[in-house]
Design a protein around this motif. Structure first.
Motif, PDB file in Angstrom:
ATOM      1  N   LEU A  59       0.854  -1.187   0.000  1.00  0.00           N
ATOM      2  CA  LEU A  59       0.000   0.000   0.000  1.00  0.00           C
ATOM      3  C   LEU A  59       0.888   1.233   0.000  1.00  0.00           C
ATOM      4  O   LEU A  59       1.909   1.271   0.702  1.00  0.00           O
ATOM      5  N   TYR A  60       0.480   2.233  -0.769  1.00  0.00           N
ATOM      6  CA  TYR A  60       1.241   3.477  -0.848  1.00  0.00           C
ATOM      7  C   TYR A  60       0.315   4.669  -0.633  1.00  0.00           C
ATOM      8  O   TYR A  60      -0.861   4.632  -0.987  1.00  0.00           O
ATOM      9  N   ALA A  61       0.884   5.722  -0.060  1.00  0.00           N
ATOM     10  CA  ALA A  61       0.157   6.973   0.114  1.00  0.00           C
ATOM     11  C   ALA A  61       1.085   8.122  -0.269  1.00  0.00           C
ATOM     12  O   ALA A  61       2.235   8.171   0.162  1.00  0.00           O
ATOM     13  N   CYS A  62       0.576   9.017  -1.079  1.00  0.00           N
ATOM     14  CA  CYS A  62       1.287  10.220  -1.510  1.00  0.00           C
ATOM     15  C   CYS A  62       0.728  11.370  -0.677  1.00  0.00           C
ATOM     16  O   CYS A  62      -0.463  11.668  -0.749  1.00  0.00           O
ATOM     17  N   ILE A  63       1.594  12.019   0.115  1.00  0.00           N
ATOM     18  CA  ILE A  63       1.128  12.967   1.124  1.00  0.00           C
ATOM     19  C   ILE A  63       1.899  14.274   1.039  1.00  0.00           C
ATOM     20  O   ILE A  63       3.135  14.280   1.080  1.00  0.00           O
ATOM     21  N   GLY A  64       1.178  15.374   0.964  1.00  0.00           N
ATOM     22  CA  GLY A  64       1.799  16.690   1.037  1.00  0.00           C
ATOM     23  C   GLY A  64       2.226  16.972   2.464  1.00  0.00           C
ATOM     24  O   GLY A  64       1.480  16.682   3.408  1.00  0.00           O
ATOM     25  N   VAL A  65       3.432  17.504   2.611  1.00  0.00           N
ATOM     26  CA  VAL A  65       3.931  17.887   3.935  1.00  0.00           C
ATOM     27  C   VAL A  65       4.627  19.242   3.831  1.00  0.00           C
ATOM     28  O   VAL A  65       5.274  19.542   2.840  1.00  0.00           O
ATOM     29  N   PRO A  66       4.499  20.051   4.868  1.00  0.00           N
ATOM     30  CA  PRO A  66       5.169  21.355   4.862  1.00  0.00           C
ATOM     31  C   PRO A  66       6.591  21.242   5.403  1.00  0.00           C
ATOM     32  O   PRO A  66       6.933  20.263   6.070  1.00  0.00           O
ATOM     33  N   GLU A  67       7.396  22.231   5.105  1.00  0.00           N
ATOM     34  CA  GLU A  67       8.675  22.313   5.815  1.00  0.00           C
ATOM     35  C   GLU A  67       8.397  22.764   7.243  1.00  0.00           C
ATOM     36  O   GLU A  67       8.968  22.245   8.189  1.00  0.00           O
ATOM     37  N   VAL A  68       7.488  23.732   7.360  1.00  0.00           N
ATOM     38  CA  VAL A  68       7.020  24.223   8.650  1.00  0.00           C
ATOM     39  C   VAL A  68       5.500  24.264   8.570  1.00  0.00           C
ATOM     40  O   VAL A  68       4.956  24.804   7.603  1.00  0.00           O
ATOM     41  N   PRO A  69       4.782  23.690   9.529  1.00  0.00           N
ATOM     42  CA  PRO A  69       3.317  23.708   9.459  1.00  0.00           C
ATOM     43  C   PRO A  69       2.780  25.134   9.328  1.00  0.00           C
ATOM     44  O   PRO A  69       3.335  26.073   9.890  1.00  0.00           O
TER      45      PRO A  69
END
Length: 175
Positions: free
Chosen positions: A118-128
């Motif tokens: 299973l794979y998930a592509c997730i956006g993440v910030p450098e800083v929230p």
């Protein structure tokens, strides 16, 4: 007491699912789409995905409060044992355990289809910031996913650059 039910999505659910997703497109960097799909586009997406993969929703007291689906990870045949997962929970229904219930059901169905990865592509910030935090990453970690890739500044939304990670969970025996 709430009545919770997980079921397959019907094309008649497209408007409600589009409504839930629209919030994420318009107000967050969780989705890297700029324009929220309308009911017709959502119906087409549902129909296309359901040809090969499960597309499910969760209802609380008869009202859809979230949905999840699997899709092809990559078009080449050697990847046929893999699936990419997506999940969206109505903004006012978070922290009720609905995401975990949806993913457990999705995983059970995918195991029966012979899916191993299973794979998930997730956006993440450098800083929230006000558009994106680490909640999705932490949710997936809680369910046993591991980060396997980081792409730097690959998504631009709200005049800001965001990173993207790929997370993976192995659910079957690789013989």
């Amino acid at each position: 007491m709430s009545n919770i039910k997980i079921r397959d999505v019907n094309l008649s659910d497209a408007a409600r699912l589009a409504e839930i997703y629209s919030y994420y497109v318009k107000n967050t960097a969780i989705s890297f789409e700029y324009d929220a799909p309308d009911e017709k586009e959502f119906s087409q997406r549902i129909s296309s995905i359901q040809k090969n993969f499960p597309y499910i929703c969760i209802e609380e007291n008869g009202r859809i409060t979230g949905y999840a689906y699997a899709s092809k990870f990559h078009p080449r045949a050697a990847y046929s044992h893999c699936a990419e997962l997506s999940i969206y929970i109505e903004k006012n229904s978070k922290k009720k355990g609905f995401g975990k219930l949806l993913y457990e059901e999705l995983q059970n169905r995918l195991e029966k289809l012979g899916i191993l990865n299973l794979y998930a592509c997730i956006g993440v910030p450098e800083v929230p910031d006000e558009y994106l935090d680490f909640n999705s990453q932490h949710f997936h970690e809680h369910l046993g996913f591991k980060t396997v890739g980081l792409f730097h500044k690959c998504g631009r939304k709200f005049n800001r650059w965001y990173n993207m990670i790929w997370m993976e969970k192995l659910i079957g025996v690789h013989e």
